[in-house]
Write an enzyme that holds these catalytic residues in place. Structure first.
Site, PDB file in Angstrom:
ATOM      1  N   ALA A  67      -5.443 -12.087   5.797  1.00  0.00           N
ATOM      2  CA  ALA A  67      -5.386 -13.466   6.300  1.00  0.00           C
ATOM      3  C   ALA A  67      -6.771 -13.803   6.841  1.00  0.00           C
ATOM      4  CB  ALA A  67      -4.337 -13.550   7.398  1.00  0.00           C
ATOM      5  N   GLU A 107      -4.414  -4.580  10.832  1.00  0.00           N
ATOM      6  CA  GLU A 107      -4.255  -5.631  11.842  1.00  0.00           C
ATOM      7  C   GLU A 107      -4.350  -5.101  13.268  1.00  0.00           C
ATOM      8  OE1 GLU A 107      -2.342  -5.235   9.122  1.00  0.00           O
ATOM      9  OE2 GLU A 107      -1.736  -7.186   8.299  1.00  0.00           O
ATOM     10  N   GLY A 152      -2.915  -9.132   5.124  1.00  0.00           N
ATOM     11  CA  GLY A 152      -2.162 -10.075   4.295  1.00  0.00           C
ATOM     12  C   GLY A 152      -2.411  -9.877   2.807  1.00  0.00           C
ATOM     13  N   GLU A 155      -0.109  -7.190   1.836  1.00  0.00           N
ATOM     14  CA  GLU A 155       1.255  -7.743   1.914  1.00  0.00           C
ATOM     15  C   GLU A 155       1.543  -8.677   0.742  1.00  0.00           C
ATOM     16  OE1 GLU A 155       0.262  -8.979   5.945  1.00  0.00           O
ATOM     17  OE2 GLU A 155       2.033  -7.919   6.642  1.00  0.00           O
TER      18      GLU A 155
END
Ligand code: CAA
Length: 260
Positions: free
Chosen positions: A66, A134, A111, A114
């Site tokens: 992200a 993260e 992300g 993911e």
């Protein structure tokens, strides 16, 4: 449909979607999220398309996570009220019934890892690196990493990766069951497109049913999953493609699929 952060091309019956922010290692900002949702909806709605491939532009990254720069000053209330990243679970996973492949061409972190794990399977370049770092930003996975990584590689490796942020290379990822196959980086896209073409040429109802029943193994008990499998199998026996597939086998000829 025109996009700024992704590229979408149709290659025969295969939709190729490329994350296209190479200078930011294809970091996933809100615009990428919205554009991916729209691109997957268009793929799902287009009857000429049978399978999709998602990859990253450049040789370095599939997606490095992200977008940290976008998240840095965002208040917690915004993450919560906008239900940050819920759209992908809803649109890329739940309502995309046709199969899609993640072709991971480098870093797939946070992300990015993911997102790759939302695919039906991952083909990894020999340079691929997976991780959920993260924790080093003071947070934790927020798009399924703690759940999908654990289901894919087991508790020990997932816990170690989430707690230390260490990356897993392609060889370890393949032996742990996270990726279907490793391909040299130079051949990754060709291989992914050929694999997707093979899937796109399969009888469409059977492809969707196969995807649905394998996914059920992650979401239900064994009994419910076996029942779901049997019912889908039984439904497929009523399809025109079942009649054609079996007749073609008996008559020793290639099947002509109708997709119904
Ligand atoms: N967000 C925003 N920008 C990013 C980014 C990210 N996740 N990852 C890399 N970039 C940017 C860098 O800031 C840099 O931009 P500038 O040139 O403008 O400085 C550019 O991409 C190139 O990156 P690096 O110079 O850092 O490249 P490197 O080769 O030295 O390192 C890397 C590569 C190890 C992947 C490193 O970039 C990195 O650690 N990135 C962050 C990985 C990360 O923590 N991901 C998790 C994000 S949080 C998340 O995803 C939350 C969630 O689950 C929902």
């Amino acid at each position: 449909m025109s996009f700024e952060t992704i590229l979408v091309e149709q290659k025969g019956a295969v939709t190729l979607i490329t994350l296209n922010r190479p200078k930011a290692l294809n970091a996933l900002n809100s615009q990428v999220c919205a554009e991916l949702v729209a691109a997957f909806a268009a793929f799902e709605a287009d009857e000429t398309q049978g399978c999709a491939v998602l990859t990253g532009s450049g040789e370095k990254a599939f997606a490095a996570g992200a977008d940290i720069k976008e998240m840095a000053d965002k208040p917690a209330a915004d993450f919560f009220l906008q239900d940050f990243f819920a759209d992908w679970q809803a649109k890329l996973v739940k309502t995309t019934r046709k199969p899609w492949i993640a072709a991971v061409n480098g870093f797939a972190l946070g992300g990015g890892c993911e997102l790759a794990m939302m695919a039906d399977f991952i083909l990894a370049a020999d340079t691929a690196k997976f991780g959920q770092p993260e924790i080093k930003l003071g947070v934790a996975p927020g798009m399924g990493g703690s759940q999908r990584l654990t289901r894919a590689v087991g508790k020990a490796k997932a816990m170690e990766m989430c707690l230390t942020g260490r990356m897993m290379g392609a060889v370890e990822a393949e032996s742990a069951g996270l990726v279907a196959r490793i391909v040299p980086l130079a051949d990754l896209l060709d291989d992914a497109l050929k694999t997707a073409q093979t899937i796109a040429e399969m009888p469409r109802m059977a492809a969707i049913a196969n995807k649905e029943m394998v996914n059920a193994a992650f979401e239900t008990t064994l009994d419910q999953g076996l029942l779901h499998e049997r019912r889908l199998f039984q439904i497929l026996t009523a399809s025109a493609d079942k009649a054609e597939g079996m007749a073609a086998f008996v008559e020793k000829r290639a099947a002509q699929w109708q997709g119904r």
